[in-house]
Write a protein that holds these residues in place. Structure first.
Motif, mmCIF file in Angstrom:
data_model
loop_
_atom_site.group_PDB
_atom_site.id
_atom_site.type_symbol
_atom_site.label_atom_id
_atom_site.label_comp_id
_atom_site.label_asym_id
_atom_site.label_seq_id
_atom_site.Cartn_x
_atom_site.Cartn_y
_atom_site.Cartn_z
ATOM 1 N N GLY A 115 20.665 -44.401 -4.216
ATOM 2 C CA GLY A 115 21.068 -43.108 -3.277
ATOM 3 C C GLY A 115 21.125 -41.983 -4.352
ATOM 4 N N ILE A 116 20.773 -40.864 -3.350
ATOM 5 C CA ILE A 116 21.150 -39.400 -4.157
ATOM 6 C C ILE A 116 22.649 -39.360 -4.039
ATOM 7 N N GLY A 117 23.075 -38.736 -5.475
ATOM 8 C CA GLY A 117 24.459 -38.791 -5.603
ATOM 9 C C GLY A 117 25.355 -39.979 -6.088
ATOM 10 N N SER A 118 24.294 -41.245 -6.198
ATOM 11 C CA SER A 118 25.124 -42.397 -6.576
ATOM 12 C C SER A 118 25.286 -42.561 -7.872
ATOM 13 N N THR A 119 26.325 -43.137 -8.240
ATOM 14 C CA THR A 119 26.340 -43.531 -9.804
ATOM 15 C C THR A 119 25.213 -43.992 -10.652
ATOM 16 N N ALA A 145 27.999 -45.653 -19.123
ATOM 17 C CA ALA A 145 27.325 -45.654 -17.784
ATOM 18 C C ALA A 145 28.048 -46.729 -17.099
ATOM 19 N N ALA A 146 28.897 -46.411 -16.193
ATOM 20 C CA ALA A 146 29.703 -47.527 -15.450
ATOM 21 C C ALA A 146 29.991 -47.183 -14.060
ATOM 22 N N ASN A 147 30.706 -47.862 -13.340
ATOM 23 C CA ASN A 147 31.334 -47.798 -12.092
ATOM 24 C C ASN A 147 32.888 -48.167 -12.616
ATOM 25 N N TRP A 148 33.835 -47.939 -11.650
ATOM 26 C CA TRP A 148 35.212 -48.376 -11.952
ATOM 27 C C TRP A 148 35.786 -48.642 -10.383
ATOM 28 N N PHE A 149 36.521 -49.483 -10.354
ATOM 29 C CA PHE A 149 37.165 -50.152 -9.222
ATOM 30 C C PHE A 149 38.731 -50.216 -9.263
ATOM 31 N N ALA A 150 39.431 -49.514 -8.306
ATOM 32 C CA ALA A 150 40.807 -49.486 -8.118
ATOM 33 C C ALA A 150 41.228 -49.807 -7.005
ATOM 34 N N LEU A 151 42.646 -50.222 -6.730
ATOM 35 C CA LEU A 151 43.533 -50.457 -5.705
ATOM 36 C C LEU A 151 44.148 -49.252 -5.565
ATOM 37 N N LEU A 152 44.015 -48.757 -4.412
ATOM 38 C CA LEU A 152 44.926 -47.276 -3.926
ATOM 39 C C LEU A 152 45.619 -47.877 -2.634
ATOM 40 N N GLY A 153 46.744 -47.209 -2.344
ATOM 41 C CA GLY A 153 47.443 -47.246 -1.092
ATOM 42 C C GLY A 153 47.557 -45.951 -0.338
ATOM 43 N N PRO A 154 47.731 -45.880 0.921
ATOM 44 C CA PRO A 154 47.909 -44.465 1.606
ATOM 45 C C PRO A 154 49.140 -43.750 0.761
ATOM 46 N N ALA A 155 48.836 -42.339 0.892
ATOM 47 C CA ALA A 155 49.689 -41.738 0.167
ATOM 48 C C ALA A 155 51.425 -41.977 0.923
ATOM 49 N N ARG A 156 52.217 -42.039 -0.001
ATOM 50 C CA ARG A 156 53.691 -42.243 0.338
ATOM 51 C C ARG A 156 53.893 -43.673 0.482
ATOM 52 N N THR A 157 52.917 -44.441 -0.073
ATOM 53 C CA THR A 157 53.447 -45.798 -0.220
ATOM 54 C C THR A 157 54.770 -45.912 -0.923
ATOM 55 N N PRO A 158 55.576 -46.661 -0.878
ATOM 56 C CA PRO A 158 57.112 -46.803 -1.559
ATOM 57 C C PRO A 158 56.809 -47.281 -3.082
ATOM 58 N N PRO A 159 57.214 -46.562 -4.200
ATOM 59 C CA PRO A 159 57.154 -46.934 -5.434
ATOM 60 C C PRO A 159 57.232 -48.635 -5.704
ATOM 61 N N ASP A 195 53.134 -48.800 3.871
ATOM 62 C CA ASP A 195 54.138 -49.633 3.504
ATOM 63 C C ASP A 195 53.667 -50.649 2.521
ATOM 64 N N GLY A 196 52.568 -50.621 2.193
ATOM 65 C CA GLY A 196 51.985 -51.304 1.030
ATOM 66 C C GLY A 196 51.284 -52.323 1.571
ATOM 67 N N HIS A 197 51.152 -52.657 2.771
ATOM 68 C CA HIS A 197 50.381 -53.744 3.231
ATOM 69 C C HIS A 197 48.935 -53.612 3.438
ATOM 70 N N THR A 198 48.326 -52.019 3.329
ATOM 71 C CA THR A 198 46.886 -51.848 3.578
ATOM 72 C C THR A 198 46.787 -51.226 2.234
ATOM 73 N N LEU A 199 45.695 -51.656 1.534
ATOM 74 C CA LEU A 199 45.145 -51.186 0.122
ATOM 75 C C LEU A 199 43.582 -50.629 0.263
ATOM 76 N N PHE A 200 43.277 -49.946 -0.645
ATOM 77 C CA PHE A 200 41.736 -49.534 -0.646
ATOM 78 C C PHE A 200 41.159 -49.839 -1.917
ATOM 79 N N VAL A 201 39.961 -50.280 -1.937
ATOM 80 C CA VAL A 201 39.111 -50.506 -3.194
ATOM 81 C C VAL A 201 38.307 -49.220 -3.397
ATOM 82 N N ALA A 202 38.793 -48.313 -4.180
ATOM 83 C CA ALA A 202 38.307 -47.183 -4.679
ATOM 84 C C ALA A 202 37.240 -47.487 -5.650
ATOM 85 N N SER A 203 36.233 -46.407 -5.887
ATOM 86 C CA SER A 203 35.314 -46.468 -7.044
ATOM 87 C C SER A 203 34.777 -44.998 -7.166
ATOM 88 N N ALA A 204 34.168 -44.902 -8.201
ATOM 89 C CA ALA A 204 33.435 -43.797 -8.397
ATOM 90 C C ALA A 204 32.935 -42.858 -7.253
#
Length: 322
Positions: free
Chosen positions: A159-163, A247-261, A85-94
């Motif tokens: 860490g192994i596999g880290s950016t 060489a960088a990381n990125w940071f994004a806001l994502l919502g759960p699938a089917r969050t209203p447009p 419903d848009g009220h829970t977001l996630f800070v995603a990264s690489a």
């Protein structure tokens, strides 16, 4: 580490989103931003700055909820299972959306189908640093030294596999070097080992690199961004030094699938406006972070391109973390 598509997506400071903010009753309760890492780290710091600036614009509290564990998978799974419903977001990264799908055969979350892209809000360039006393104060000198001592110089990562490992692997492959990887269980112990001269080099976040270099404890050889960063204006980019690498990381806001447009559009527009506030810009600058501000569709394209770009690097290192 970025593809041409990804590099074009990184719009830099002051970028804005051409998204109209629709008039509808969202949000009608506090908004939670889940950070899948411990409090106090760079991701947490910039997320809290963004949340504080977004709250008055949304008319609701915006709280940061730290849920670390399993290289970001704990927080990712929580948000993917949350009410869309848009009220829970996630800070995603690489790590959570580009690397994890490549190094784990089974994930507790689907990085593609489980989330609704909102915005890439920041780019965190890495600085290539060497320990004090190594005797290589430029990138050319470091490459020459490494080639003269194959297999003897070491580089740390968090860490192994880290950016940080993948950034170093890109340089190693490009320059034809033979360095020994020394992984740690986080950024802090890796930094400590570098300062103590237990390892010779590493890619680290620009903010800590600037602080350590200011005290003379490390030497910065180059920055992995497309352009020089305000925190380190005298430090050349890797591209300026002849290495066509980012060489960088990125940071994004994502919502759960089917969050209203409509909710996605409101959050994206609000985030873009918050990124222009002086308080956010100051925090980002101190961390060596560059504000971005991609649209939801640009965010989807960017994450897909980043994951496809990192695939060959991960496969060349034969990294599996199951």
């Amino acid at each position: 580490m970025r593809t041409p598509i990804a590099r074009r997506a990184m719009l830099g400071a002051g970028a804005t989103l051409a998204i109209a903010t629709p008039a509808f009753a969202f949000p009608d309760q506090p908004v939670r931003i889940v950070v899948p890492w411990n409090a106090g780290g760079a991701t947490d710091v910039i997320s809290r700055a963004l949340a504080s600036a977004m709250a008055p614009l949304l008319g609701q509290p915006v709280v940061v909820d730290n849920r670390p564990g399993a290289n970001g998978a704990v927080g990712a799974q929580f948000v993917a299972s949350a009410r869309p419903d848009g009220h829970t977001l996630f800070v995603a990264s690489a790590e959570t959306h580009s690397v994890n799908p490549l190094v784990y055969s089974r994930l507790a979350y689907d990085p593609v189908a489980g989330f609704e892209p909102v915005t890439v809000f920041a780019n965190g360039p890495f600085a290539l640093v060497v320990r004090s006393g190594l005797g290589a104060d430029t990138l050319d000198a470091f490459v020459t030294l490494a080639r003269s001592r194959p297999g003897q110089l070491t580089y740390a990562s968090w860490g192994i596999g880290s950016t940080s490992q993948l950034a170093a692997a890109s340089v190693i492959q490009h320059a034809g070097l033979d360095l020994l990887h020394v992984p740690f269980t986080g950024a802090a112990p890796a930094y400590t080992a570098l300062v103590a001269a237990q390892v010779d080099a590493m890619f680290m976040n620009a903010g800590p690199a600037e602080a350590l270099a200011r005290d003379g404890r490390v030497k910065i050889l180059g920055i992995g961004s497309a352009q020089r960063v305000p925190l380190l204006p005298a430090v050349p980019t890797l591209r300026e030094l002849g290495m066509p690498l980012d060489a960088a990381n990125w940071f994004a806001l994502l919502g759960p699938a089917r969050t209203p447009p409509a909710a996605v559009a409101r959050i994206a527009a609000t985030s873009s406006e918050a990124l222009r506030t002086p308080s956010v810009l100051e925090v980002f600058r101190a961390q060596g972070i560059v504000p971005v501000g991609l649209s939801p569709e640009e965010t989807r394209t960017f994450i897909t391109a980043d994951r496809e770009h990192l695939g060959p690097i991960v496969r060349s290192l034969n990294i599996r973390l199951d």
